[in-house]
Design an enzyme around this catalytic site. Structure first.
Site, short mmCIF file in Angstrom:
data_model
loop_
_atom_site.label_atom_id
_atom_site.label_comp_id
_atom_site.label_asym_id
_atom_site.label_seq_id
_atom_site.Cartn_x
_atom_site.Cartn_y
_atom_site.Cartn_z
N GLU A 411 0.83 -1.22 0.00
CA GLU A 411 0.00 0.00 0.00
C GLU A 411 0.86 1.27 0.00
O GLU A 411 0.49 2.30 0.54
CB GLU A 411 -0.96 0.03 1.21
CG GLU A 411 -1.83 -1.19 1.37
CD GLU A 411 -2.87 -1.35 0.26
OE1 GLU A 411 -2.86 -0.55 -0.68
OE2 GLU A 411 -3.67 -2.29 0.33
N GLY A 412 2.03 1.17 -0.64
CA GLY A 412 2.98 2.28 -0.61
C GLY A 412 3.86 2.14 0.61
O GLY A 412 3.36 2.03 1.73
#
Length: 602
Positions: A411-412
């Site tokens: 998610e980054g």
């Protein structure tokens, strides 16, 4: 115990993202687990029961990569309505609020591999179609995804592009007959890949138009590679995808040509927020297990739960749970507040959901970083409480320790999200959407006079309120100095942005914890265990926030300017002496009485 004054009440739907930095603690009521509706609690209870009774007992089979079992579990979850909360009733879903969606993410997080499997399906796999699909695409795919008949996956990452989504090299060109897009390239680390029926895939159309596509598993030219063997979340399916002249019908282009970044970034915003909720269930379970083990394990003829350093760990674990929980559902309430005036049946409802997620992108990144690191700290303490047993596969904490590590990557990465937290706040300030620079001028004037914030309420949490306000002042002052010094080059000074992001996160955590505790007062009396949770967090975060700001200033200013600012900064050192043993005993006594975390939303 001291009487608490009720905070002023204002509708959450008028609030903008990042507003918490500029409002006094408790000036706005927030959503807390104590305020969940009966319907929300029922969904949470159903999902928690499903996970305890049908998922956890199968942990060994899941860990052994039993993909057929995972698929069957998804179908059973679909039968209970646990996969369809974010899908409109028109397409077979239940179309409920985002708070319920996050509650399900919490309940499903008791086992890492299952949490990743289910969240990839309901979140990044299905939501691109929910939010950006046309009517025909929604009608075709969503009813099957809602029930678990079909499984979804999300294919963004490549060998040379991860956080830099638009750096993807997979290419798509339209076929000569105009009926297909021809995809060539590959994707890495795709969750659910081995048994997914539909993939959301991103490619560069004609070399420079980053675009999303819906790709079915039987697409000619699509090959699913072998399973990756991972450090953690071993039971989840993770495979590469290969596209060799893969023929994707033109009607499967998702959203607008060249606008794939809108899909990718908005899906990631929601995924980051859900990750904050998606660690809470595991954190509570590991806290409960560590407490039970410590009470049963004896050394020197006494349970190790009686040893102060073990009790210190248990207290710290509970504090992290309370912090993540308070921040996560506060943010969920903000998102739902934005959507309160819209009906799920409105034609533009999904556009409003996207806008709400964009509005609170800063808070979503906070939850991603804070939640992923909180569970890392917690499971590390849990392993230590278990001692040698924590290193043995027989004990679930060994698996939980490995499973938790991935949260700081997907998610980054946390590095990217720290940059986003500071960067988004400053970008909104430059656009005039946040009063950061005006507030910074006021802070600078106060510092020049040697003043610090004062408590608005004189109760047992007055010092913690001051600490939260000081953290906000530190963040605001540091961001102004960094922006003035580096201007448009600030993003090249990552150490400054990351340090200030940490201060922002601590400010949001402490503000949320103080506000929640005051709102939960019974007959005006604060719960002493909650007060101890807040105070312990305040004591640790106050020193951390001050040190992070000082570090940012040292990387920003030089010479006399630096000396002056460091001297002025001392007014915001909000450390208050406390008795760590007294806090610890108050807190752990509450855990022992409850048999674990005492504030579950049931």
């Amino acid at each position: 115990m001291v009487a608490a004054t009720e905070p002023a009440s204002r509708p959450q739907d008028v609030l903008a993202g990042g507003t918490f930095l500029f409002q006094e603690v408790g000036s706005t009521r927030i959503l807390t687990p104590e305020g969940f509706s009966e319907e929300q609690r029922l969904f949470f209870k159903t999902a928690l029961q499903f996970c305890r009774e049908q998922v956890l007992p199968q942990a060994a089979r899941i860990e052994g990569k039993d993909n057929a079992l995972l698929r069957d579990l998804l179908r059973r979850a679909g039968d209970l309505g646990l996969l369809s909360v974010d899908i409109a009733e028109t397409y077979g879903g239940t179309g409920l609020d985002k708070t319920t969606s996050l509650l399900l993410a919490e309940a499903m997080s008791l086992l890492g591999s299952w949490s990743v499997t289910s969240s990839a399906h309901t979140g990044i796999g299905s939501l691109p179609i929910v939010w950006f699909g046309n009517e025909a695409q929604k009608a075709k795919y969503l009813p099957k995804l809602a029930t678990g008949e079909w499984v979804a996956a999300y294919a963004l990452t490549e060998q040379g592009s991860g956080s830099d989504a638009r750096g993807a090299k997979t290419k798509a060109v339209k076929s000569q007959d105009g009926k297909h897009y021809v995809l060539n390239g590959s994707k890495l680390y795709i969750t659910n890949a081995a048994f997914a029926d539909v993939f959301v895939v991103f490619a560069q159309v004609d070399g420079d138009k980053f675009t999303g596509f819906i790709v079915e598993k039987d697409t000619p030219g699509l090959t699913v590679g072998p399973e990756e063997h991972k450090m953690g979340i071993r039971g989840s399916s993770t495979c590469p995808l290969y596209f060799e002249d893969a023929l994707v019908p033109v009607e499967n282009l998702l959203g607008e040509l060249g606008k794939g970044h809108r899909i990718a970034f908005n899906i990631l915003n929601y995924g980051r927020l859900k990750l904050g909720a998606g660690v809470i269930g595991s954190m509570k379970l590991q806290l409960q297990s560590a407490l039970k083990f410590a009470q049963e394990r004896k050394q020197f003829k006494a349970p190790i739960a009686t040893f102060p350093l073990i009790r210190e760990k248990l207290a710290r674990m509970a504090t992290l749970v309370y912090a993540v929980e308070s921040m996560t559902y506060r943010t969920a309430g903000l998102v739902d507040g934005r959507l309160a005036s819209k009906e799920r049946s409105d034609a533009d409802y999904d556009a409003h959901v996207i806008a709400a997620m964009e509005e609170f992108a800063t808070e979503a990144s906070i939850m991603k970083v804070f939640g992923s690191e909180a569970i890392g700290f917690l499971v590390d303490d849990a392993v230590q409480v278990h001692g040698g047993a924590g290193y043995i596969e027989e004990y679930p904490v060994e698996r939980a320790y490995r499973d938790a590590r991935i949260n700081r990557i997907f998610e980054g990465t946390n590095e990217i999200n720290r940059m986003l937290i500071t960067g988004m706040l400053l970008k909104r300030a430059v656009k005039g959407d946040l009063p950061l620079f005006a507030q910074a001028r006021s802070v600078a004037e106060e510092l020049g006079r040697g003043e610090r914030p004062r408590a608005g309420r004189h109760d047992a949490l007055a010092n913690e309120e001051i600490a939260a306000e000081c953290a906000k002042h530190l963040a605001i002052h540091g961001m102004r100095l960094a922006a003035e010094t580096f201007g448009t080059e600030l993003d090249k000074h990552q150490e400054v942005m990351a340090a200030l992001a940490d201060v922002v996160m601590d400010a949001y955590a402490l503000d949320s914890m103080v506000t929640r505790t005051r709102q939960g007062a019974t007959s005006g009396v604060l719960d002493p265990v909650r007060v101890a949770l807040v105070r312990l967090y305040a004591m640790e975060s106050t020193t951390r926030a001050f040190e992070r700001t000082r570090r940012a200033l040292c990387a920003t200013l030089k010479g006399d300017a630096l000396s002056l600012e460091l001297k002025r900064l001392s007014a915001l050192d909000a450390f208050t002496p406390y008795d760590p043993a007294e806090l610890r005993e108050t807190l752990v006594a509450g855990l022992e009485e409850a048999g674990g975390y005492p504030y579950n939303p049931l």
